[in-house]
Scaffold this motif. Sequence first.
Motif, PDB file in Angstrom:
ATOM      1  N   ALA A   2       0.829  -1.206   0.000  1.00 15.47           N
ATOM      2  CA  ALA A   2       0.000   0.000   0.000  1.00 15.47           C
ATOM      3  C   ALA A   2       0.862   1.254   0.000  1.00 15.47           C
ATOM      4  O   ALA A   2       2.021   1.246   0.414  1.00 15.47           O
ATOM      5  CB  ALA A   2      -0.914  -0.001   1.222  1.00 15.47           C
ATOM      6  N   SER A  30      -5.731   6.055   0.902  1.00 18.55           N
ATOM      7  CA  SER A  30      -4.689   5.087   1.275  1.00 18.55           C
ATOM      8  C   SER A  30      -4.307   5.168   2.741  1.00 18.55           C
ATOM      9  O   SER A  30      -3.461   4.401   3.195  1.00 18.55           O
ATOM     10  CB  SER A  30      -3.434   5.334   0.412  1.00 18.55           C
ATOM     11  OG  SER A  30      -3.735   5.324  -0.960  1.00 18.55           O
ATOM     12  N   MET A 175       0.106  -0.360  -8.799  1.00 15.97           N
ATOM     13  CA  MET A 175      -0.654  -1.489  -8.263  1.00 15.97           C
ATOM     14  C   MET A 175      -1.390  -1.171  -6.955  1.00 15.97           C
ATOM     15  O   MET A 175      -2.545  -1.591  -6.781  1.00 15.97           O
ATOM     16  CB  MET A 175       0.260  -2.706  -8.078  1.00 15.97           C
ATOM     17  CG  MET A 175      -0.512  -4.002  -7.878  1.00 15.97           C
ATOM     18  SD  MET A 175      -1.629  -4.408  -9.269  1.00 15.97           S
ATOM     19  CE  MET A 175      -0.433  -4.887 -10.523  1.00 15.97           C
ATOM     20  N   PRO A 176      -0.806  -0.413  -6.014  1.00 21.96           N
ATOM     21  CA  PRO A 176      -1.573  -0.076  -4.805  1.00 21.96           C
ATOM     22  C   PRO A 176      -2.861   0.686  -5.100  1.00 21.96           C
ATOM     23  O   PRO A 176      -3.849   0.539  -4.386  1.00 21.96           O
ATOM     24  CB  PRO A 176      -0.594   0.788  -3.992  1.00 21.96           C
ATOM     25  CG  PRO A 176       0.752   0.391  -4.470  1.00 21.96           C
ATOM     26  CD  PRO A 176       0.583   0.084  -5.929  1.00 21.96           C
ATOM     27  N   LEU A 178      -4.423   0.494  -8.251  1.00 20.99           N
ATOM     28  CA  LEU A 178      -5.238  -0.403  -9.059  1.00 20.99           C
ATOM     29  C   LEU A 178      -6.021  -1.391  -8.187  1.00 20.99           C
ATOM     30  O   LEU A 178      -7.171  -1.727  -8.491  1.00 20.99           O
ATOM     31  CB  LEU A 178      -4.357  -1.174 -10.045  1.00 20.99           C
ATOM     32  CG  LEU A 178      -3.631  -0.341 -11.114  1.00 20.99           C
ATOM     33  CD1 LEU A 178      -2.716  -1.220 -11.942  1.00 20.99           C
ATOM     34  CD2 LEU A 178      -4.628   0.379 -12.001  1.00 20.99           C
ATOM     35  N   GLU A 179      -5.394  -1.855  -7.111  1.00 19.09           N
ATOM     36  CA  GLU A 179      -6.053  -2.844  -6.255  1.00 19.09           C
ATOM     37  C   GLU A 179      -7.243  -2.270  -5.492  1.00 19.09           C
ATOM     38  O   GLU A 179      -8.076  -3.026  -4.980  1.00 19.09           O
ATOM     39  CB  GLU A 179      -5.034  -3.458  -5.293  1.00 19.09           C
ATOM     40  CG  GLU A 179      -4.035  -4.359  -6.008  1.00 19.09           C
ATOM     41  CD  GLU A 179      -2.985  -4.955  -5.082  1.00 19.09           C
ATOM     42  OE1 GLU A 179      -2.778  -4.382  -3.979  1.00 19.09           O
ATOM     43  OE2 GLU A 179      -2.381  -5.972  -5.451  1.00 19.09           O
ATOM     44  N   LEU A 180      -7.339  -0.932  -5.429  1.00 16.81           N
ATOM     45  CA  LEU A 180      -8.479  -0.285  -4.786  1.00 16.81           C
ATOM     46  C   LEU A 180      -9.531   0.166  -5.794  1.00 16.81           C
ATOM     47  O   LEU A 180     -10.584   0.672  -5.405  1.00 16.81           O
ATOM     48  CB  LEU A 180      -8.007   0.928  -3.970  1.00 16.81           C
ATOM     49  CG  LEU A 180      -7.059   0.650  -2.790  1.00 16.81           C
ATOM     50  CD1 LEU A 180      -6.613   1.961  -2.172  1.00 16.81           C
ATOM     51  CD2 LEU A 180      -7.730  -0.241  -1.758  1.00 16.81           C
ATOM     52  N   LEU A 206      -3.322  -8.767 -14.499  1.00 16.42           N
ATOM     53  CA  LEU A 206      -4.108  -7.946 -13.579  1.00 16.42           C
ATOM     54  C   LEU A 206      -5.218  -8.768 -12.914  1.00 16.42           C
ATOM     55  O   LEU A 206      -5.554  -8.528 -11.743  1.00 16.42           O
ATOM     56  CB  LEU A 206      -4.696  -6.745 -14.324  1.00 16.42           C
ATOM     57  CG  LEU A 206      -3.666  -5.743 -14.856  1.00 16.42           C
ATOM     58  CD1 LEU A 206      -4.351  -4.667 -15.695  1.00 16.42           C
ATOM     59  CD2 LEU A 206      -2.875  -5.109 -13.730  1.00 16.42           C
ATOM     60  N   HIS A 208      -4.961 -11.786 -12.025  1.00 10.59           N
ATOM     61  CA  HIS A 208      -4.328 -12.547 -10.931  1.00 10.59           C
ATOM     62  C   HIS A 208      -4.275 -11.723  -9.644  1.00 10.59           C
ATOM     63  O   HIS A 208      -4.156 -12.275  -8.559  1.00 10.59           O
ATOM     64  CB  HIS A 208      -2.915 -12.981 -11.333  1.00 10.59           C
ATOM     65  CG  HIS A 208      -2.903 -14.015 -12.413  1.00 10.59           C
ATOM     66  ND1 HIS A 208      -1.840 -14.183 -13.276  1.00 10.59           N
ATOM     67  CD2 HIS A 208      -3.834 -14.939 -12.790  1.00 10.59           C
ATOM     68  CE1 HIS A 208      -2.104 -15.153 -14.130  1.00 10.59           C
ATOM     69  NE2 HIS A 208      -3.311 -15.629 -13.845  1.00 10.59           N
ATOM     70  N   HIS A 209      -4.336 -10.401  -9.796  1.00 12.65           N
ATOM     71  CA  HIS A 209      -4.404  -9.523  -8.634  1.00 12.65           C
ATOM     72  C   HIS A 209      -5.857  -9.237  -8.234  1.00 12.65           C
ATOM     73  O   HIS A 209      -6.122  -8.344  -7.440  1.00 12.65           O
ATOM     74  CB  HIS A 209      -3.689  -8.197  -8.934  1.00 12.65           C
ATOM     75  CG  HIS A 209      -2.202  -8.320  -8.958  1.00 12.65           C
ATOM     76  ND1 HIS A 209      -1.412  -8.058  -7.852  1.00 12.65           N
ATOM     77  CD2 HIS A 209      -1.347  -8.697  -9.947  1.00 12.65           C
ATOM     78  CE1 HIS A 209      -0.139  -8.247  -8.171  1.00 12.65           C
ATOM     79  NE2 HIS A 209      -0.062  -8.631  -9.423  1.00 12.65           N
ATOM     80  N   ARG A 210      -6.762 -10.003  -8.838  1.00 11.99           N
ATOM     81  CA  ARG A 210      -8.200  -9.901  -8.553  1.00 11.99           C
ATOM     82  C   ARG A 210      -8.772  -8.532  -8.909  1.00 11.99           C
ATOM     83  O   ARG A 210      -9.646  -8.000  -8.217  1.00 11.99           O
ATOM     84  CB  ARG A 210      -8.485 -10.242  -7.081  1.00 11.99           C
ATOM     85  CG  ARG A 210      -8.045 -11.665  -6.712  1.00 11.99           C
ATOM     86  CD  ARG A 210      -8.457 -12.034  -5.318  1.00 11.99           C
ATOM     87  NE  ARG A 210      -8.059 -13.415  -5.016  1.00 11.99           N
ATOM     88  CZ  ARG A 210      -8.332 -14.038  -3.881  1.00 11.99           C
ATOM     89  NH1 ARG A 210      -9.013 -13.400  -2.926  1.00 11.99           N
ATOM     90  NH2 ARG A 210      -7.943 -15.285  -3.682  1.00 11.99           N
ATOM     91  N   LEU A 211      -8.290  -8.001 -10.011  1.00 12.70           N
ATOM     92  CA  LEU A 211      -8.811  -6.733 -10.495  1.00 12.70           C
ATOM     93  C   LEU A 211      -9.908  -6.986 -11.524  1.00 12.70           C
ATOM     94  O   LEU A 211      -9.881  -7.967 -12.260  1.00 12.70           O
ATOM     95  CB  LEU A 211      -7.690  -5.899 -11.129  1.00 12.70           C
ATOM     96  CG  LEU A 211      -6.464  -5.624 -10.261  1.00 12.70           C
ATOM     97  CD1 LEU A 211      -5.521  -4.675 -10.991  1.00 12.70           C
ATOM     98  CD2 LEU A 211      -6.853  -5.045  -8.916  1.00 12.70           C
TER      99      LEU A 211
END
Length: 275
Positions: A2, A30, A175-176, A178-180, A206, A208-211
């Motif tokens: 994060a 964040s 990525m921090p 994108l994940e939100l 992406l 795979h990062h559950r996006l």
Amino acid sequence: MAIKDLLVHVSDKKDSVPAVDAALALAEQSDAHLVGLGIALPAELPGYAAIRLPQSVFEIMESREKERLAEARALFESKAKKIGRIERCEWRVDRGHPVQVVEAHGRYADVVVVSQRQPHAEERRLNDLAEELMLGAGRPVIIVPYSAAPKRIGKRVLVAWDASREAARAVADAMPILELADAVDVFVANGAAGADVQGTDIAAHLAHHRLNVEVYTTETGDTPIGEALLNRVSESGADLIVMGGYGHSRMRESVFGGVTRHILEHMTVPVLMSH
């Protein structure tokens, strides 16, 4: 990982409002520490003029710099107080060339936030700040349009993808955020070789990062890629662009490297750039 700390350059009371708003929004999303950085600009005078000017002139210039920085601090702290984050914010002042100062402080932050270049900016040393930071800071840089900043950054993100090293770096850096995000759109232009395969591969990564990912492989035809990218931003309602900036150098550019300056000049939403 994060985002834990951000740095925002605050130049003055008027032109820095969108960048401060965007930085505070991202810090709040964040729960990150935010540093506001004011820069005292040394007098920029040719040597012969500096020798002839009386000391009183330099004192007046120094006084004006102090007034400008006091207004910048007041802007930063008042906005932080308004959203209840003053305890998570810090004000700093340093002196020197803007690019060098922001680079030095930015290397101890996860993300650097700066304003888009003003078309009629009086201070020439700020003209290429965003571009130079993107190339040299070693940190992802979010450039905020001088017109306005969205209330939230990263709810819907558009990733400009051409499978270059710079684009991969930008996605990793973002990525921090994108994940939100509620949704991530991947924009692949027809200028990229193997565009269909590239779109499939980055979508799988992406996912795979559950996006929540959707790919748009676009034939731009006679439309410049930068213009097509901004059109897609408007159609999708994206509030952030993620892209690599300049492939290798300004002279050797990848597909999206060629649109870097177009986006820097015509952006309609904040842009996260990495190099």
